[in-house]
Motif scaffolding. Sequence first.
Motif, PDB file in Angstrom:
ATOM      1  N   LEU A 213       0.830  -1.203   0.000  1.00  0.00           N
ATOM      2  CA  LEU A 213       0.000   0.000   0.000  1.00  0.00           C
ATOM      3  C   LEU A 213       0.867   1.256   0.000  1.00  0.00           C
ATOM      4  O   LEU A 213       0.558   2.232  -0.698  1.00  0.00           O
ATOM      5  CB  LEU A 213      -0.930  -0.005   1.224  1.00  0.00           C
ATOM      6  N   THR A 214       1.956   1.224   0.767  1.00  0.00           N
ATOM      7  CA  THR A 214       2.881   2.358   0.797  1.00  0.00           C
ATOM      8  C   THR A 214       3.496   2.592  -0.579  1.00  0.00           C
ATOM      9  O   THR A 214       3.761   3.740  -0.973  1.00  0.00           O
ATOM     10  CB  THR A 214       3.994   2.108   1.834  1.00  0.00           C
ATOM     11  N   ALA A 215       3.705   1.506  -1.324  1.00  0.00           N
ATOM     12  CA  ALA A 215       4.286   1.620  -2.668  1.00  0.00           C
ATOM     13  C   ALA A 215       3.271   2.087  -3.701  1.00  0.00           C
ATOM     14  O   ALA A 215       3.636   2.340  -4.855  1.00  0.00           O
ATOM     15  CB  ALA A 215       4.876   0.275  -3.089  1.00  0.00           C
ATOM     16  N   GLY A 216       1.985   2.211  -3.292  1.00  0.00           N
ATOM     17  CA  GLY A 216       0.974   2.734  -4.211  1.00  0.00           C
ATOM     18  C   GLY A 216      -0.061   1.744  -4.677  1.00  0.00           C
ATOM     19  O   GLY A 216      -0.879   2.063  -5.552  1.00  0.00           O
TER      20      GLY A 216
ATOM     21  N   PRO B  98      -5.928  -0.653  -2.171  1.00  0.00           N
ATOM     22  CA  PRO B  98      -6.259  -1.492  -1.014  1.00  0.00           C
ATOM     23  C   PRO B  98      -7.112  -2.683  -1.445  1.00  0.00           C
ATOM     24  O   PRO B  98      -7.879  -2.587  -2.416  1.00  0.00           O
ATOM     25  CB  PRO B  98      -7.056  -0.548  -0.101  1.00  0.00           C
ATOM     26  N   PRO B  99      -7.012  -3.814  -0.749  1.00  0.00           N
ATOM     27  CA  PRO B  99      -7.891  -4.937  -1.057  1.00  0.00           C
ATOM     28  C   PRO B  99      -9.344  -4.573  -0.751  1.00  0.00           C
ATOM     29  O   PRO B  99      -9.619  -3.855   0.217  1.00  0.00           O
ATOM     30  CB  PRO B  99      -7.397  -6.060  -0.140  1.00  0.00           C
TER      31      PRO B  99
ATOM     32  N   GLY C  91     -13.517  -8.312   1.918  1.00  0.00           N
ATOM     33  CA  GLY C  91     -13.768  -9.715   1.647  1.00  0.00           C
ATOM     34  C   GLY C  91     -12.978 -10.292   0.485  1.00  0.00           C
ATOM     35  O   GLY C  91     -13.129 -11.476   0.168  1.00  0.00           O
ATOM     36  N   GLU C  92     -12.147  -9.472  -0.165  1.00  0.00           N
ATOM     37  CA  GLU C  92     -11.385  -9.956  -1.328  1.00  0.00           C
ATOM     38  C   GLU C  92     -10.275 -10.898  -0.881  1.00  0.00           C
ATOM     39  O   GLU C  92      -9.518 -10.600   0.042  1.00  0.00           O
ATOM     40  CB  GLU C  92     -10.781  -8.781  -2.084  1.00  0.00           C
ATOM     41  N   ASP C  93     -10.216 -12.061  -1.513  1.00  0.00           N
ATOM     42  CA  ASP C  93      -9.146 -13.011  -1.224  1.00  0.00           C
ATOM     43  C   ASP C  93      -7.801 -12.364  -1.549  1.00  0.00           C
ATOM     44  O   ASP C  93      -7.648 -11.725  -2.593  1.00  0.00           O
ATOM     45  CB  ASP C  93      -9.348 -14.284  -2.058  1.00  0.00           C
TER      46      ASP C  93
END
Length: 290
Positions: free
Chosen positions: A211-214, A217-218, A221-223
């Motif tokens: 996430l820090t790298a851009g 976000p999931p 409920g996403e696998d």
Amino acid sequence: MLTTRSQRWRDRRCHWIPDATEIDPKKLAVDIISTKNQAAPFVRAHHYTASMPVARLSVGLFANGAGGRATLVGVCVFSHPVNNASVPKSAGLTDPRTACDLGRLVIDDSQGGNAETFLIARAFRLLRREKPEILSVISYADPVRRVDPDGQVILPGHCGLIYRAANSQYSGRSSPRTDLILPDGQPISSRALSKIRNAECGQRYAVEALLTAGARPPNFGEDRADWLADLERTGFLRRRRHPGCHTYLFPLTRAARIAARKVPNLPYPVLDRSATQGDVTALPLLQHAM
């Protein structure tokens, strides 16, 4: 003859200094340091990976600072092996607990060209004192040049000249692999990917790094495996084949040296200084000409 140079780090960028520059041992000290409070912040601030391996022992290089205070100018981290199979393969030892990796070696550009061997030699002595069960140290040199989207060199690629200077045993390359690469040119460790896919302990930190790298976000409920696959499908992550790192061995005891006879003892690889991308290891036919 080409002048050899020593690789240094500052703010996650590589710098080079001439080997002809020398340290003053009277102004330096080597001691055990806190992994959490000293080693980890230094490594994350300066090493190109900005990451810290799981350490078994951390050792610091200190120089005289302002007001006579000691300043941390280098860190050597002994970490758990990449995997248990690497110990018999690279050290000839049957018990994975009897070897460790030289997981990080970071020295800033304020120090002379022979600071690495100074730190390594003393760090090995401290390792034997504090962790007598460790008989050998395994180290890897990544020969693949890495460049960010702006064309800035993150890692120039190296063949382990420092390990050669420290009288290591060269045993060849680790297994070839396929890396997943971030937009800034950094690879994601296979262990971090495994933690995410299998929802293992530590996955939160691995997800936060993406996430820090851009990365997006999931979704709720996403696998996590599907999330990684989508990041690759949309181009945020890309695949790159890696030829394998150069592997070096430091047997620390007589028993370790006997065990090392099971491991290949090969001529040291040579750096191709003319290489501008990919593997910077010179071809065998060019070794005698460089």
